[in-house]
Design an enzyme around this catalytic site. Structure first.
Site, mmCIF file in Angstrom:
data_model
loop_
_atom_site.group_PDB
_atom_site.id
_atom_site.type_symbol
_atom_site.label_atom_id
_atom_site.label_comp_id
_atom_site.label_asym_id
_atom_site.label_seq_id
_atom_site.Cartn_x
_atom_site.Cartn_y
_atom_site.Cartn_z
ATOM 1 N N ASP A 67 0.810 -1.215 0.000
ATOM 2 C CA ASP A 67 0.000 0.000 0.000
ATOM 3 C C ASP A 67 0.841 1.262 0.000
ATOM 4 O O ASP A 67 2.065 1.224 0.098
ATOM 5 C CB ASP A 67 -0.937 0.001 1.209
ATOM 6 C CG ASP A 67 -0.243 -0.473 2.493
ATOM 7 O OD1 ASP A 67 0.985 -0.295 2.603
ATOM 8 O OD2 ASP A 67 -0.927 -1.031 3.369
ATOM 9 N N ASP A 136 -7.710 -3.012 14.456
ATOM 10 C CA ASP A 136 -9.085 -3.241 14.010
ATOM 11 C C ASP A 136 -9.180 -4.423 13.043
ATOM 12 O O ASP A 136 -10.235 -4.690 12.480
ATOM 13 C CB ASP A 136 -9.665 -1.980 13.357
ATOM 14 C CG ASP A 136 -8.903 -1.548 12.106
ATOM 15 O OD1 ASP A 136 -7.883 -2.193 11.765
ATOM 16 O OD2 ASP A 136 -9.317 -0.558 11.472
ATOM 17 N N HIS A 138 -7.290 -4.817 10.227
ATOM 18 C CA HIS A 138 -6.959 -4.563 8.822
ATOM 19 C C HIS A 138 -5.612 -5.188 8.465
ATOM 20 O O HIS A 138 -4.723 -5.308 9.311
ATOM 21 C CB HIS A 138 -6.983 -3.060 8.494
ATOM 22 C CG HIS A 138 -5.849 -2.260 9.053
ATOM 23 N ND1 HIS A 138 -6.019 -1.346 10.074
ATOM 24 C CD2 HIS A 138 -4.542 -2.209 8.729
ATOM 25 C CE1 HIS A 138 -4.859 -0.774 10.354
ATOM 26 N NE2 HIS A 138 -3.940 -1.290 9.547
#
Length: 236
Positions: A67, A136, A138
């Site tokens: 990313d 969370d 991800h």
């Protein structure tokens, strides 16, 4: 799914580096899927040490990163291209032409996403994908959602992710709110996955992701379906 419990961050880093170096030694022209963030830094430092000793050769390796922040050029100190160059690529003999990070400043992000997926396929997919995990759930910047995002895509980052990443920036206002990330298909099609997690704050999400229901609300839960995944976690 294989679990390896280690005592501390240093042991986690050495163990993860062992997995990666073994992949490179077995297949010198392998495709490594790489991750950023604080957790992999020790792994990269260990690989650099072994390279400097002559134990590992990266000259034919291809790397593909997960990313990048939207709006940051590769020379921005907070970009993931800059992170990878300064923490890893600049210190080993990998060809920069063989290192791929999504563009955060593309004029056409739909095309950028499509081309990134095509590029991964052109190399025959990823041999070993290194992953961290967010609090969370991800992986990459695949945030909790109503669906699993299959392909490379642009995502609006959740507040918890922005808050977690704010420590790398001078002020919370400087943290990008969007990113471009590899989708779940390319991650799940990797031949091997190596998930590393350090710190007590990751214990709860690891249990939910790896032993709870498979749900896009916890993107990492999809990893339960992968046929060759190793999880290295520290009790520290």
């Amino acid at each position: 799914m294989k679990f390896i419990k280690v005592n501390n961050y240093e042991e986690l880093s050495r163990t993860a580096a062992n997995f990666i170096s073994a992949q490179v030694i077995v297949k010198p022209n392998c495709v490594l899927g790489l991750a950023t963030g604080s957790t992999p830094i020790g792994t990269y430092k260990q690989l650099i040490k072994w390279y400097q000793k002559g134990d590992i050769d990266f000259s034919n390796v291809i790397s593909i990163n997960l990313d990048e922040y939207i709006g940051l050029k590769g020379d921005n100190e907070q970009s993931y291209r800059y992170f990878m160059n300064t923490n890893f690529f600049n210190h080993i003999n990998i060809s920069k032409d063989n290192t791929f990070v999504p563009s955060g400043i593309s004029e056409d992000f739909d095309k950028e996403c499509e081309e990134y997926d095509k590029m991964i396929k052109s190399f025959g997919g990823i041999d070993l994908q290194l992953l961290g995990i967010g609090v969370d759930g991800h992986i990459g910047f695949n945030e909790p959602s109503d669906v699993f995002e299959k392909n490379t895509h642009v995502v609006t980052l959740h507040k918890s992710t922005i808050d977690a990443n704010s420590r790398f920036f001078s002020s919370p206002e400087e943290v990008p709110t969007k990113a471009i990330t590899m989708g779940m298909t390319s991650i799940m099609q990797a031949k091997k996955i190596l998930l590393i997690a350090n710190g007590k704050n990751k214990e709860e999400i690891l249990n939910k992701a790896l032993f709870g229901p498979i749900t896009p609300k916890i993107p990492a839960s999809l990893l339960q379906l992968h046929s060759d995944i190793t999880v290295i976690y520290s009790e520290e």
